[in-house]
Design an enzyme around this catalytic site. Structure first.
Site, PDB file in Angstrom:
ATOM      1  N   GLY A  23      20.966  34.829 -10.441  1.00 12.70           N
ATOM      2  CA  GLY A  23      21.561  35.533 -11.429  1.00 12.70           C
ATOM      3  C   GLY A  23      22.755  35.060 -12.573  1.00 12.70           C
ATOM      4  O   GLY A  23      23.142  35.984 -13.420  1.00 12.70           O
ATOM      5  N   ARG A  27      21.449  29.813 -14.616  1.00 13.20           N
ATOM      6  CA  ARG A  27      20.593  28.379 -13.639  1.00 13.20           C
ATOM      7  C   ARG A  27      19.225  28.715 -14.485  1.00 13.20           C
ATOM      8  O   ARG A  27      18.303  28.127 -14.111  1.00 13.20           O
ATOM      9  CB  ARG A  27      20.446  29.509 -12.346  1.00 13.20           C
ATOM     10  CG  ARG A  27      21.222  28.333 -11.402  1.00 13.20           C
ATOM     11  CD  ARG A  27      20.061  27.522 -10.988  1.00 13.20           C
ATOM     12  NE  ARG A  27      21.580  26.281 -10.708  1.00 13.20           N
ATOM     13  CZ  ARG A  27      21.201  26.258  -9.597  1.00 13.20           C
ATOM     14  NH1 ARG A  27      21.192  27.339  -8.495  1.00 13.20           N
ATOM     15  NH2 ARG A  27      22.644  25.069  -9.780  1.00 13.20           N
ATOM     16  N   ARG A  46      24.035  39.201 -24.478  1.00 13.53           N
ATOM     17  CA  ARG A  46      25.049  38.645 -23.720  1.00 13.53           C
ATOM     18  C   ARG A  46      24.763  37.458 -22.962  1.00 13.53           C
ATOM     19  O   ARG A  46      24.936  37.460 -21.737  1.00 13.53           O
ATOM     20  CB  ARG A  46      24.924  40.080 -22.712  1.00 13.53           C
ATOM     21  CG  ARG A  46      25.461  41.171 -23.253  1.00 13.53           C
ATOM     22  CD  ARG A  46      25.306  42.900 -22.347  1.00 13.53           C
ATOM     23  NE  ARG A  46      25.574  43.592 -22.740  1.00 13.53           N
ATOM     24  CZ  ARG A  46      26.937  44.370 -22.799  1.00 13.53           C
ATOM     25  NH1 ARG A  46      27.655  43.700 -21.934  1.00 13.53           N
ATOM     26  NH2 ARG A  46      26.674  45.185 -23.885  1.00 13.53           N
ATOM     27  N   ARG A  90      13.402  37.473  -7.604  1.00 18.61           N
ATOM     28  CA  ARG A  90      15.124  37.365  -7.790  1.00 18.61           C
ATOM     29  C   ARG A  90      14.900  35.564  -6.784  1.00 18.61           C
ATOM     30  O   ARG A  90      14.996  35.659  -5.257  1.00 18.61           O
ATOM     31  CB  ARG A  90      16.048  38.228  -7.125  1.00 18.61           C
ATOM     32  CG  ARG A  90      17.619  37.733  -7.019  1.00 18.61           C
ATOM     33  CD  ARG A  90      18.378  38.263  -6.742  1.00 18.61           C
ATOM     34  NE  ARG A  90      19.438  38.059  -5.817  1.00 18.61           N
ATOM     35  CZ  ARG A  90      20.242  37.692  -5.578  1.00 18.61           C
ATOM     36  NH1 ARG A  90      20.364  37.137  -6.986  1.00 18.61           N
ATOM     37  NH2 ARG A  90      21.330  37.442  -5.220  1.00 18.61           N
ATOM     38  N   SER A  93      21.070  33.125  -3.893  1.00 15.97           N
ATOM     39  CA  SER A  93      21.985  32.727  -3.419  1.00 15.97           C
ATOM     40  C   SER A  93      23.160  33.693  -2.464  1.00 15.97           C
ATOM     41  O   SER A  93      22.717  35.437  -2.757  1.00 15.97           O
ATOM     42  CB  SER A  93      23.559  31.634  -3.752  1.00 15.97           C
ATOM     43  OG  SER A  93      24.756  32.891  -4.079  1.00 15.97           O
ATOM     44  N   ASP A 207      26.909  29.796   1.559  1.00 16.87           N
ATOM     45  CA  ASP A 207      28.369  30.237   2.176  1.00 16.87           C
ATOM     46  C   ASP A 207      27.970  30.868   3.719  1.00 16.87           C
ATOM     47  O   ASP A 207      27.170  31.449   3.699  1.00 16.87           O
ATOM     48  CB  ASP A 207      29.362  31.145   1.713  1.00 16.87           C
ATOM     49  CG  ASP A 207      28.804  32.189   1.514  1.00 16.87           C
ATOM     50  OD1 ASP A 207      28.328  32.007   0.112  1.00 16.87           O
ATOM     51  OD2 ASP A 207      29.712  33.174   1.606  1.00 16.87           O
ATOM     52  N   ARG A 220      23.364  21.732  -3.175  1.00 13.84           N
ATOM     53  CA  ARG A 220      22.763  23.301  -3.182  1.00 13.84           C
ATOM     54  C   ARG A 220      21.308  22.681  -4.505  1.00 13.84           C
ATOM     55  O   ARG A 220      20.881  23.669  -4.085  1.00 13.84           O
ATOM     56  CB  ARG A 220      24.409  23.660  -4.012  1.00 13.84           C
ATOM     57  CG  ARG A 220      24.298  25.339  -4.142  1.00 13.84           C
ATOM     58  CD  ARG A 220      24.708  26.283  -4.219  1.00 13.84           C
ATOM     59  NE  ARG A 220      25.955  26.135  -5.188  1.00 13.84           N
ATOM     60  CZ  ARG A 220      27.449  25.433  -4.884  1.00 13.84           C
ATOM     61  NH1 ARG A 220      28.103  25.924  -4.118  1.00 13.84           N
ATOM     62  NH2 ARG A 220      28.013  25.401  -6.204  1.00 13.84           N
TER      63      ARG A 220
HETATM   64  N1  HPA Z   1      28.892  37.443  -0.666  1.00 16.23           N
HETATM   65  C1  HPA Z   1      28.663  38.197  -1.769  1.00 16.23           C
HETATM   66  N2  HPA Z   1      27.169  37.877  -2.594  1.00 16.23           N
HETATM   67  C2  HPA Z   1      27.134  36.466  -2.001  1.00 16.23           C
HETATM   68  C3  HPA Z   1      28.141  35.676  -0.975  1.00 16.23           C
HETATM   69  C4  HPA Z   1      28.548  36.614  -0.836  1.00 16.23           C
HETATM   70  O1  HPA Z   1      29.797  35.624   0.166  1.00 16.23           O
HETATM   71  N3  HPA Z   1      27.399  34.242  -1.237  1.00 16.23           N
HETATM   72  C5  HPA Z   1      26.240  34.714  -2.206  1.00 16.23           C
HETATM   73  N4  HPA Z   1      26.457  35.882  -2.840  1.00 16.23           N
END
Ligand code: HPA
Length: 235
Positions: A23, A27, A46, A90, A93, A207, A220
């Site tokens: 994303g 990265r 962009r 893709r 995270s 998370d 990470r």
């Molecule tokens: N929500 C949506 N997208 C995400 C999250 C999340 O908690 N963590 C990493 N990408």
């Protein structure tokens, strides 16, 4: 129609048949600098940085997609339809939705459920289940087994909403066995399905919506490398 509105490449062959899609454009830069050889940068429109290089002698590209389905929808569409990309992977995270999933775990999205309206464009007489390419999924699982890297494979949830007015809505997806939430895979899988090319989404847990834990940046990085080793070998 090349260059496209969002990718400034005016020749075919500059972008590899296999493209890794984080994303975060920074990265993409980090992946190119850390893992690839003979790197050229092909895009900065962009700040969606894109690079082509080699990994173990095989040509591979990496490009940032931005966040959310509209953004990855644009980049993946242009890569597929104007630059002949065949394998879109893709690397992102996600937030864990199940108690057994720990921070830094690696998840592969076998399917991507969604609350997005992206599929309305196809005017289907029902609902499509957006799925990963079996070929890429099988290969990724085989690579992980060979490396003895633990992975979780299952349904993921591609959400249009990060800051949800109903903070408990994820629990309904969790009840259906969905492993994790992210914001891009469903659009990627649909674009790939419509064009008969291959897509896969590999994620690391950053998370947990269950435990409210979040990762540290140092940890990470370590888990990120394990995910990248699987993704890069898919070239
Ligand atoms: N929500 C949506 N997208 C995400 C999250 C999340 O908690 N963590 C990493 N990408």
């Amino acid at each position: 129609m090349i260059p496209t509105p969002h990718i400034q490449v005016d020749k075919k062959g500059i972008i590899a048949e296999t493209v890794l899609l984080p994303g975060d454009p920074l990265r993409a830069k980090f992946i190119a600098e850390t893992f690839l050889k003979d790197v050229i940068q092909f895009n900065s429109v962009r700040n969606a940085f894109g690079y082509t290089g080699t990994y173990n002698g095989k040509k591979i590209s990496v490009m940032g997609t931005g966040m959310g389905m509209p953004s990855i929808g644009i980049y993946s569409y242009e890569l597929i339809h104007f630059y002949d990309v065949k394998n879109l992977i893709r690397v992102g995270s996600c937030g864990a939705l199940q108690e057994n999933l720990k921070l830094y775990d690696i998840i592969i999205g076998m399917a991507a459920s969604t609350n997005s309206n992206f599929q309305s464009q196809y005017d289907l007489p029902g609902y499509l289940a957006p799925t990963a390419s079996w070929k890429l999924l099988k290969k990724a699982v085989d690579i992980a087994e060979k490396k003895k890297t633990e992975i979780h494979v299952g349904n993921i949830f591609s959400s249009d909403i990060f800051y949800d007015d109903n903070p408990d809505s994820w629990k309904k997806w969790a009840k259906m066995g969905v492993l994790a939430v992210e914001m891009e895979a469903a659009a990627l899988y649909m674009n790939a399905a419509r064009a008969n090319v291959n897509a896969l989404c590999i994620l690391t847990v950053s998370d947990s919506l269950v435990t409210h834990e979040v990762t540290t940046s140092e940890e990470r990085q370590k888990s990120f490398t394990k995910m990248m080793e699987i993704a890069l070998e898919l070239a």
